[in-house]
Design an enzyme around this catalytic site. Structure first.
Site, PDB file in Angstrom:
ATOM      1  N   ASP A 188       0.854  -1.196   0.000  1.00 36.98           N
ATOM      2  CA  ASP A 188       0.000   0.000   0.000  1.00 36.98           C
ATOM      3  C   ASP A 188       0.885   1.239   0.000  1.00 36.98           C
ATOM      4  O   ASP A 188       1.356   1.682   1.052  1.00 36.98           O
ATOM      5  CB  ASP A 188      -0.917   0.006   1.213  1.00 36.98           C
ATOM      6  CG  ASP A 188      -1.936   1.144   1.167  1.00 36.98           C
ATOM      7  OD1 ASP A 188      -1.754   2.066   0.340  1.00 36.98           O
ATOM      8  OD2 ASP A 188      -2.897   1.103   1.953  1.00 36.98           O
ATOM      9  N   HIS A 193       0.344   8.025   3.715  1.00 35.53           N
ATOM     10  CA  HIS A 193       1.032   7.394   4.837  1.00 35.53           C
ATOM     11  C   HIS A 193       2.524   7.704   4.889  1.00 35.53           C
ATOM     12  O   HIS A 193       3.228   7.161   5.748  1.00 35.53           O
ATOM     13  CB  HIS A 193       0.812   5.882   4.773  1.00 35.53           C
ATOM     14  CG  HIS A 193      -0.628   5.505   4.630  1.00 35.53           C
ATOM     15  ND1 HIS A 193      -1.560   5.766   5.600  1.00 35.53           N
ATOM     16  CD2 HIS A 193      -1.305   4.920   3.600  1.00 35.53           C
ATOM     17  CE1 HIS A 193      -2.755   5.344   5.196  1.00 35.53           C
ATOM     18  NE2 HIS A 193      -2.622   4.835   3.984  1.00 35.53           N
TER      19      HIS A 193
END
Length: 299
Positions: A188, A193
């Protein structure tokens, strides 16, 4: 309208083949905080190839590549800005123990497009099977901010009241400062993030932890605390992402044996199964809820 409800609902299922190795399993376990203390036999079940067991939530990253929260955005009729996307919840049903090495055929299909007013909700259902039959089923619920309001079906609610009794067990799990950077190696690569500028554009002070990382940390806490570390006892697991977690925070995981009243939507209860209700909060932010409506069904 950035989401064409009819086109998304009628889009053909998409099928692909995935595979994984013991190294992929070990990386996932390290990404959710396994291996502390490094020589603890209970942790070596997650980190040492000769003793390796597979935590069922590994299914959410098996095969690498984009998770369901990202894959759903390539569905016909969905044309949205990634910065407006939030992972709303995840459910997982395990049909049999996950092997440490495997190859599977995975099929994705959109099973819901709902109008939540200020947001749209997309539901992506994934089925995985190998030569011996079904392995797991999962469902990702994905919110797209600003994409609602077209007058469509609102869809079911997945919220339920938390147990009113004191928890049977409470544990705390620290989140490393680099936890998101490590976890993103499972596939991911959403810049939310890792990139401060992207995170600010999405409305956050700094990069946030992957919801599925918090999801994995929580399941491991339940397995290690109440299921004697036996990963194969897990039948299903569902959670709603109530808020974000920031790397460096501490998670407080409260657990109730027996499941209390009600279960999370999308998580079935089979004959002979027990249940654990769970609530997860961020200690440093006044116990702000981060995972809610959590149910782990188990043998």
């Amino acid at each position: 309208m950035p989401i064409d409800e009819a086109a998304a609902r009628t889009a053909a299922p998409r099928t692909r083949e995935i595979s994984w190795t013991p190294g992929d399993v070990q990386l996932y376990h390290l990404g959710i905080g396994a291996g502390v203390p490094a020589t603890d036999p209970r942790e070596l079940r997650y980190t040492l190839e000769s003793a390796l067991h597979v935590l069922p939530s590994f299914a959410t990253v098996a095969g690498g590549g984009e998770p369901g929260v990202i894959r759903v955005l390539s569905t016909p009729g969905v044309d949205v800005d990634l910065a407006l996307v939030l992972h709303g919840g995840q459910t997982l049903t395990v049909h049999r123990p996950l092997p440490v090495r495997g190859t599977a055929t995975v099929t994705d299909r959109v099973t819901g497009v709902y109008d939540k007013g200020e947001a749209a909700l997309l539901v992506l259902t994934t089925e995985a099977a190998d030569a011996d039959g079904p392995l797991w089923s999962e469902e990702a619920r994905v919110f797209v901010r600003g994409a609602g309001g077209w007058g469509g079906e609102r869809g079911p609610s997945v919220r339920s009241a938390p147990p009113s009794s004191p928890p049977d067990r409470t544990v705390e799990r620290p989140v490393r400062e680099d936890q998101a950077l490590l976890y993103r190696l499972t596939g991911d690569l959403n810049p939310l993030h890792a990139e401060p500028g992207f995170a600010r554009a999405a409305g956050f002070d700094r990069p946030v932890l992957h919801g599925l990382c918090t999801y994995g940390i929580t399941l491991k806490a339940v397995v290690d605390t109440l299921l004697d570390g036996e990963v194969n006892r897990v039948r299903s697991y569902g959670a709603r992402f109530a808020s974000v977690v920031y790397p460096g925070e501490t998670l407080r995981v409260r657990m109730w044996r027996g499941g209390g009243a009600g279960t999370s939507a999308g998580v079935g209860r089979g004959a002979g199964a027990g249940a654990v209700r769970v609530a997860v909060s961020a200690v440093e932010r006044g116990d702000a809820p981060v995972l809610a409506d959590v149910v782990v069904q188990h043998d």
